[in-house]
Design a protein around this motif. Structure first.
Motif, PDB file in Angstrom:
ATOM      1  N   HIS A  69       0.848  -1.199   0.000  1.00 38.97           N
ATOM      2  CA  HIS A  69       0.000   0.000   0.000  1.00 38.97           C
ATOM      3  C   HIS A  69       0.877   1.240   0.000  1.00 38.97           C
ATOM      4  O   HIS A  69       2.095   1.164   0.167  1.00 38.97           O
ATOM      5  CB  HIS A  69      -0.918   0.013   1.239  1.00 38.97           C
ATOM      6  CG  HIS A  69      -0.190   0.216   2.539  1.00 38.97           C
ATOM      7  ND1 HIS A  69       0.544  -0.789   3.145  1.00 38.97           N
ATOM      8  CD2 HIS A  69      -0.044   1.308   3.339  1.00 38.97           C
ATOM      9  CE1 HIS A  69       1.084  -0.340   4.259  1.00 38.97           C
ATOM     10  NE2 HIS A  69       0.759   0.948   4.405  1.00 38.97           N
ATOM     11  N   TRP A 113       9.739   4.472  10.712  1.00 45.39           N
ATOM     12  CA  TRP A 113       9.449   3.099  11.167  1.00 45.39           C
ATOM     13  C   TRP A 113      10.662   2.626  11.975  1.00 45.39           C
ATOM     14  O   TRP A 113      11.799   2.740  11.497  1.00 45.39           O
ATOM     15  CB  TRP A 113       9.205   2.207   9.952  1.00 45.39           C
ATOM     16  CG  TRP A 113       8.586   0.874  10.264  1.00 45.39           C
ATOM     17  CD1 TRP A 113       7.265   0.563  10.219  1.00 45.39           C
ATOM     18  CD2 TRP A 113       9.260  -0.336  10.645  1.00 45.39           C
ATOM     19  NE1 TRP A 113       7.071  -0.752  10.553  1.00 45.39           N
ATOM     20  CE2 TRP A 113       8.275  -1.325  10.822  1.00 45.39           C
ATOM     21  CE3 TRP A 113      10.595  -0.666  10.863  1.00 45.39           C
ATOM     22  CZ2 TRP A 113       8.582  -2.626  11.205  1.00 45.39           C
ATOM     23  CZ3 TRP A 113      10.909  -1.959  11.251  1.00 45.39           C
ATOM     24  CH2 TRP A 113       9.903  -2.924  11.412  1.00 45.39           C
ATOM     25  N   HIS A 127       4.778   0.122  -0.063  1.00 42.66           N
ATOM     26  CA  HIS A 127       5.439  -0.659   0.995  1.00 42.66           C
ATOM     27  C   HIS A 127       4.480  -1.679   1.587  1.00 42.66           C
ATOM     28  O   HIS A 127       3.261  -1.577   1.408  1.00 42.66           O
ATOM     29  CB  HIS A 127       6.007   0.260   2.084  1.00 42.66           C
ATOM     30  CG  HIS A 127       4.972   1.031   2.860  1.00 42.66           C
ATOM     31  ND1 HIS A 127       4.339   2.147   2.375  1.00 42.66           N
ATOM     32  CD2 HIS A 127       4.474   0.843   4.113  1.00 42.66           C
ATOM     33  CE1 HIS A 127       3.496   2.609   3.281  1.00 42.66           C
ATOM     34  NE2 HIS A 127       3.556   1.830   4.343  1.00 42.66           N
ATOM     35  N   ARG A 160       7.072  -9.667  16.483  1.00 42.72           N
ATOM     36  CA  ARG A 160       7.851  -8.596  15.841  1.00 42.72           C
ATOM     37  C   ARG A 160       7.271  -7.258  16.285  1.00 42.72           C
ATOM     38  O   ARG A 160       6.288  -6.793  15.747  1.00 42.72           O
ATOM     39  CB  ARG A 160       7.789  -8.710  14.313  1.00 42.72           C
ATOM     40  CG  ARG A 160       8.798  -7.809  13.612  1.00 42.72           C
ATOM     41  CD  ARG A 160       8.199  -7.031  12.471  1.00 42.72           C
ATOM     42  NE  ARG A 160       7.178  -6.075  12.917  1.00 42.72           N
ATOM     43  CZ  ARG A 160       6.434  -5.365  12.067  1.00 42.72           C
ATOM     44  NH1 ARG A 160       6.541  -5.541  10.774  1.00 42.72           N
ATOM     45  NH2 ARG A 160       5.537  -4.495  12.532  1.00 42.72           N
ATOM     46  N   ARG A 209       4.395   9.346  11.740  1.00 35.78           N
ATOM     47  CA  ARG A 209       4.576  10.238  10.600  1.00 35.78           C
ATOM     48  C   ARG A 209       4.631  11.672  11.061  1.00 35.78           C
ATOM     49  O   ARG A 209       3.834  12.065  11.918  1.00 35.78           O
ATOM     50  CB  ARG A 209       3.365  10.106   9.639  1.00 35.78           C
ATOM     51  CG  ARG A 209       3.307   8.820   8.902  1.00 35.78           C
ATOM     52  CD  ARG A 209       2.014   8.044   9.184  1.00 35.78           C
ATOM     53  NE  ARG A 209       2.137   6.674   8.710  1.00 35.78           N
ATOM     54  CZ  ARG A 209       2.364   5.620   9.491  1.00 35.78           C
ATOM     55  NH1 ARG A 209       2.434   5.741  10.798  1.00 35.78           N
ATOM     56  NH2 ARG A 209       2.505   4.416   8.974  1.00 35.78           N
TER      57      ARG A 209
HETATM   58  O1  LIG Z   1       4.758  -2.694  10.431  1.00 36.27           O
HETATM   59  C1  LIG Z   1       4.250  -3.204   9.428  1.00 36.27           C
HETATM   60  O2  LIG Z   1       4.302  -4.407   9.196  1.00 36.27           O
HETATM   61  C2  LIG Z   1       3.553  -2.322   8.436  1.00 36.27           C
HETATM   62  C3  LIG Z   1       3.666  -0.875   8.801  1.00 36.27           C
HETATM   63  C4  LIG Z   1       3.205   0.050   7.746  1.00 36.27           C
HETATM   64  O3  LIG Z   1       2.672  -0.316   6.740  1.00 36.27           O
HETATM   65  C5  LIG Z   1       3.406   1.485   7.952  1.00 36.27           C
HETATM   66  O4  LIG Z   1       4.082   1.890   8.910  1.00 36.27           O
HETATM   67  O5  LIG Z   1       2.895   2.275   7.118  1.00 36.27           O
END
Ligand SMILES: O=C(O)CCC(=O)C(=O)O
Length: 272
Positions: free
Chosen positions: A130, A149, A216, A227, A233
């Motif tokens: 997405h 992230w 991503h 995990r 953001r």
């Molecule tokens: O942590 C994930 O597996 C996905 C996180 C994600 O898509 C995002 O941070 O936009």
């Protein structure tokens, strides 16, 4: 700083190794453990748990708490993040400095900040291809954002790290479709480029910054532990959020008095 910004602009992401101090990470983990403790107590009260597994470690306790109820485990914490220990990451000086260069002097924490405990073999935690903008609206390509992230455990292909399509942030917002739990980019747009995906295998202390337009996904977790990760953001606060929620101001020349000033103030606010 310069190469980070160049990577971000050219590829749509940049990895910063070892920028979070261990005290900052420990404060976050401490808060996560407190959230897990609260869930253990709640489940015991509900009669769904005979053993609270108080000695299980951070990476496995949540699995134990939900092993007899695989559909009930939490997949994301959001309102719960208004606790002091999370502020050090959200208001991290290097991240805010970078956001200042990329977004300008007015910076809000966008109303989409999360901790994700990705449990093994659980469809509800497998985030499909997405763009973040795909979750907001077609107009979201005007939003000036820097996504962050950060893993709380070492992340790799086996336990569900992130994957990115370099350069895809330059292609505008593409059509998304609803899948069972998440949106996903329409096959016509992802299939031709899927082989270019890069896996972001990083360690606690590292962070990856990326564009809200970057294609991503978060891989499924096929390991035997949780995990844990944090994602949030920053947005140019002179823009609308295009959501009903407004986030929180973290830096401002225009209205410095409106900035969240410290961890205590953060803990008194709400997810909004
Ligand atoms: O942590 C994930 O597996 C996905 C996180 C994600 O898509 C995002 O941070 O936009």
């Amino acid at each position: 700083m310069e190469s980070v910004i160049t990577d971000f602009n050219e590829n749509g992401f940049s990895i910063l190794h070892g920028i979070l101090a261990s005290e900052t990470l420990e404060a976050v983990k401490h808060e996560c453990k407190t959230l897990v403790d609260a869930l253990a107590s709640q489940r015991q009260t509900e009669g769904k748990l005979a053993n609270m597994y108080p000695d299980a470690d951070f990476e496995t306790r949540l699995i134990r708490l939900y092993e007899n109820y695989p559909d009930e485990n939490p997949t994301i914490f959001r309102p719960e993040l208004h606790r002091e220990g999370f502020f050090g990451v959200f208001a991290h000086s290097i991240l805010l400095e970078l956001a200042g260069v990329i977004l300008g002097p007015e910076i809000r924490l966008y109303p989409n900040y999360s901790v994700r405990p990705k449990l093994p073999e659980n469809k509800r935690t497998e985030v499909l291809w997405h763009q973040d903008a795909g979750y907001t609206s077609k107009e979201a390509d005007v939003l000036r954002m820097m996504n962050v992230w950060a893993p709380l455990v070492p992340v790799n292909i086996e336990n569900g790290c992130m994957e990115f399509i370099p350069g895809s942030h330059k292609w505008g917002v593409v059509p998304h479709e609803k899948d069972e739990y998440y949106l996903r980019i329409h096959d016509d747009y992802i299939k031709p480029v899927e082989a270019d995906a890069v896996s972001i295998e990083i360690l606690p202390g590292d962070v990856v910054i990326f564009s809200n337009l970057l294609f991503h996904r978060g891989l499924p977790n096929r390991a035997q532990h949780v995990r844990w990760s944090l994602d949030f953001r920053y947005q140019d606060a002179t823009q609308p959020t295009l959501r009903t929620t407004q986030g929180h101001l973290l830096r401002s020349q225009r209205t410095p008095e409106a900035v969240v000033k410290d961890a205590k103030a953060w803990a008194q606010l709400e997810f909004q």
